[in-house]
Design a protein around this motif. Sequence first.
Motif, PDB file in Angstrom:
ATOM      1  N   ASP A   1       0.660  -1.158  -0.091  1.00  0.00           N
ATOM      2  CA  ASP A   1       0.029   0.043  -0.036  1.00  0.00           C
ATOM      3  C   ASP A   1       0.793   1.188   0.097  1.00  0.00           C
ATOM      4  OD1 ASP A   1      -2.375  -1.043  -0.091  1.00  0.00           O
ATOM      5  OD2 ASP A   1      -3.032   0.025   1.704  1.00  0.00           O
TER       6      ASP A   1
ATOM      7  N   LEU B   1       2.676   1.741  -3.268  1.00  0.00           N
ATOM      8  CA  LEU B   1       1.729   2.165  -4.508  1.00  0.00           C
ATOM      9  C   LEU B   1       1.306   3.688  -4.202  1.00  0.00           C
ATOM     10  CD1 LEU B   1      -0.831  -0.922  -4.518  1.00  0.00           C
ATOM     11  CD2 LEU B   1       0.701  -0.028  -6.523  1.00  0.00           C
ATOM     12  N   ASN B   2       1.037   4.075  -2.960  1.00  0.00           N
ATOM     13  CA  ASN B   2       0.867   5.401  -2.498  1.00  0.00           C
ATOM     14  C   ASN B   2       1.770   6.321  -3.257  1.00  0.00           C
ATOM     15  OD1 ASN B   2      -1.641   5.731  -1.530  1.00  0.00           O
ATOM     16  ND2 ASN B   2      -1.039   5.152   0.516  1.00  0.00           N
TER      17      ASN B   2
ATOM     18  N   PHE C   1       1.907   6.580  -7.098  1.00  0.00           N
ATOM     19  CA  PHE C   1       0.880   7.212  -7.644  1.00  0.00           C
ATOM     20  C   PHE C   1       1.103   8.743  -7.429  1.00  0.00           C
ATOM     21  CE2 PHE C   1      -1.564   3.136  -8.148  1.00  0.00           C
ATOM     22  CZ  PHE C   1      -2.065   3.640  -9.536  1.00  0.00           C
TER      23      PHE C   1
ATOM     24  N   LEU D   1       3.293   9.453 -10.219  1.00  0.00           N
ATOM     25  CA  LEU D   1       2.716   9.454 -11.609  1.00  0.00           C
ATOM     26  C   LEU D   1       1.670  10.756 -11.454  1.00  0.00           C
ATOM     27  CD1 LEU D   1       1.035   5.984 -12.287  1.00  0.00           C
ATOM     28  CD2 LEU D   1       2.886   7.014 -13.181  1.00  0.00           C
ATOM     29  N   GLN D   2       1.528  11.363 -10.447  1.00  0.00           N
ATOM     30  CA  GLN D   2       0.500  12.562 -10.670  1.00  0.00           C
ATOM     31  C   GLN D   2       1.595  13.723 -11.070  1.00  0.00           C
ATOM     32  OE1 GLN D   2      -2.486  13.362 -10.131  1.00  0.00           O
ATOM     33  NE2 GLN D   2      -3.538  12.005  -9.196  1.00  0.00           N
TER      34      GLN D   2
ATOM     35  N   LEU E   1       4.200  13.266 -12.717  1.00  0.00           N
ATOM     36  CA  LEU E   1       4.672  13.037 -14.115  1.00  0.00           C
ATOM     37  C   LEU E   1       3.612  13.700 -14.893  1.00  0.00           C
ATOM     38  CD1 LEU E   1       7.210  11.489 -15.606  1.00  0.00           C
ATOM     39  CD2 LEU E   1       5.451   9.355 -15.698  1.00  0.00           C
ATOM     40  N   LEU E   2       2.369  13.468 -14.675  1.00  0.00           N
ATOM     41  CA  LEU E   2       1.187  13.888 -15.457  1.00  0.00           C
ATOM     42  C   LEU E   2       1.404  15.438 -15.657  1.00  0.00           C
ATOM     43  CD1 LEU E   2      -2.010  12.225 -14.592  1.00  0.00           C
ATOM     44  CD2 LEU E   2      -0.697  11.964 -16.858  1.00  0.00           C
TER      45      LEU E   2
ATOM     46  N   PHE F   1       4.064  16.401 -18.069  1.00  0.00           N
ATOM     47  CA  PHE F   1       3.645  16.285 -19.404  1.00  0.00           C
ATOM     48  C   PHE F   1       2.627  17.764 -19.859  1.00  0.00           C
ATOM     49  CE2 PHE F   1       4.144  11.597 -19.296  1.00  0.00           C
ATOM     50  CZ  PHE F   1       5.070  11.546 -20.696  1.00  0.00           C
TER      51      PHE F   1
ATOM     52  N   ASN G   1     -10.473  16.022   2.680  1.00  0.00           N
ATOM     53  CA  ASN G   1     -10.163  16.293   1.386  1.00  0.00           C
ATOM     54  C   ASN G   1     -10.332  17.574   0.832  1.00  0.00           C
ATOM     55  OD1 ASN G   1      -9.809  13.526   1.536  1.00  0.00           O
ATOM     56  ND2 ASN G   1     -11.867  12.882   0.762  1.00  0.00           N
TER      57      ASN G   1
ATOM     58  N   LEU H   1      -7.578  19.681  -1.117  1.00  0.00           N
ATOM     59  CA  LEU H   1      -7.462  20.291  -2.283  1.00  0.00           C
ATOM     60  C   LEU H   1      -7.486  21.916  -2.232  1.00  0.00           C
ATOM     61  CD1 LEU H   1     -10.550  18.411  -4.070  1.00  0.00           C
ATOM     62  CD2 LEU H   1      -8.398  18.189  -4.377  1.00  0.00           C
TER      63      LEU H   1
ATOM     64  N   LEU I   1      -3.577  22.656  -1.750  1.00  0.00           N
ATOM     65  CA  LEU I   1      -2.790  22.233  -3.184  1.00  0.00           C
ATOM     66  C   LEU I   1      -2.990  23.257  -4.097  1.00  0.00           C
ATOM     67  CD1 LEU I   1      -3.320  18.221  -4.256  1.00  0.00           C
ATOM     68  CD2 LEU I   1      -1.074  19.567  -3.529  1.00  0.00           C
TER      69      LEU I   1
END
Lengths: 261, 265
Positions: free
Chosen positions: B23, B26-27, B30, B33-34, B36-37, B40, B179, B183, B186
């Motif tokens: 877990d 994986l956290n 990801f 990956l965020q 990395l996006l 891009f 949450n 947000l 962020l």
Amino acid sequence: MGIADSIRFYLASQYLAWKTAISYRFSFVLWLIYSTFSEIYAVIAITVIYTVSSGIAGWSYYQMLLLSAAATMVLGAIYYHIESRMVVNKMRNGGYDGLFSKPYGLVTIMLSTSGGTTEISGFVSGLLVFAYSAIKLRLPLESVLVYLAVFGIGTFALLLFVLMLTALTYLLFKSSSFMNNFLGFLSTAASYPINIYGPVFSLLFTVVVPIGIATYYPAGMIFGKISPGAIAIVIVLSVLVGAISYKLFYAIMKHYSSGGG
Amino acid sequence: MNVGSYLGAIEMSIKADLAYKADYLLNLFFKFLQVLLLIFIWTAIYLGTKVSSIRGFTLPDIYLYFLVVYALRSLMNMNLPYEMEDLVLDGNIAVNYTRPVNFPLQLFFMGFGEDLLSILLTGIPILIFALAISHAMLSAFSIAAFVIEVLLAYAIISVIGFLIGTMSLKFVYISSLINITWLIVLLLGGGVMPLNFFPATIQHMLLMLPFAIVLYVPAATFLGTISNSTILFSIGISTVWLVVLLGIATVAWNRARKLIASARG
């Protein structure tokens, strides 16, 4: 059990889900607000991007708004039917044991009883921004209708894909964290044209994790960036993704044993 | 002050995190990956705009910015309110509260235990990597300012988390609130884009809020894209915010803990 019975079961489950959600009013209202937040977030980000730059080549401000609104709608529709965190927890606690003994298909049971009710506000906020952008772009009604048809097929295929992946995640990890992160990642990725992620990721988002079939390709079609022939392929691909996901889901569920024993 | 029990809380959190290794990894994956996006997306924006610099940020600056933001995000977590919500949900808050330790401090150290792992495994290695590829020559002032900013940011995030956590005593389910707060942090803290991309008026307003210090100010300090006067202003205003938030948190906790007492009967 026929389709009519399945629809009745779905509607009765929705009624129960709404009654349960509303019983915690404060939490319910906050979740509604939270679900609209991703769209507000996207609108602010895109507006600032197009204020300081020309944005993404070939995509105007309103086209980008429409694409990101479509992504919010897709994710809203998915979360409304499959809240992966809840599904994995429910499987772990044996929450489906009683439900699976009911005389309906597993997919019907899962899609009826596993959603996040408040995610409806995410879908609605996406729809509002979508409608606003479509008006600003002066899109003809028939284009919007064709778009929504392709979008609907893509969304349903993606919903089955997420359902299958959630079941697989339970089988492999017994944890909801993967799906939470995965859907968050998908939400960001789908808000922008998938061709900007390079050929490998573009292919990934079309075939392996097919978010593009519900967002990028239908949008590309109405903006004339993708030919009708390519869209026909995307529709076939959507049907294939949906059918394969459906079959795989049943294959995975053969190995399912709940945490309840 | 019972230091041993607080160290125990840190150790317990680290062990709990390591118990779910897959877990945890994986956290991290990801989160990467965020980033990395975002890289891009911003590459496409720079290429689409055909400019070498937007508001003082070149494309390599943007890559570095998000890399540093990624490192900072590994330590700016919202674990504390989740811990409180869990304690309220399983009823263990009353048991914990009766222990002879300062409950808010114990919670802080539990959250810190989880963050410590992120800091060691992700935050520091990425910062070193960012420093190596940027060839940046950080001045003594920049290094000192960066450390102070990160400590202030961590304290502010912890206090905000605690404030939200106290609401679980009244409303029980607060995941949505956590949450929403994250947000907001962020977006207004520079997690989506550098704050100087916002229009000037909004940018000035954002620098007055306690969120700028969380990601934007330390990242910009690291990159050298922020003036020394702005750094000093941010540190000053964030210190004021920390004091104010601590005051509010104390009042909120004094009110909320009465609810624990009533729950115990």
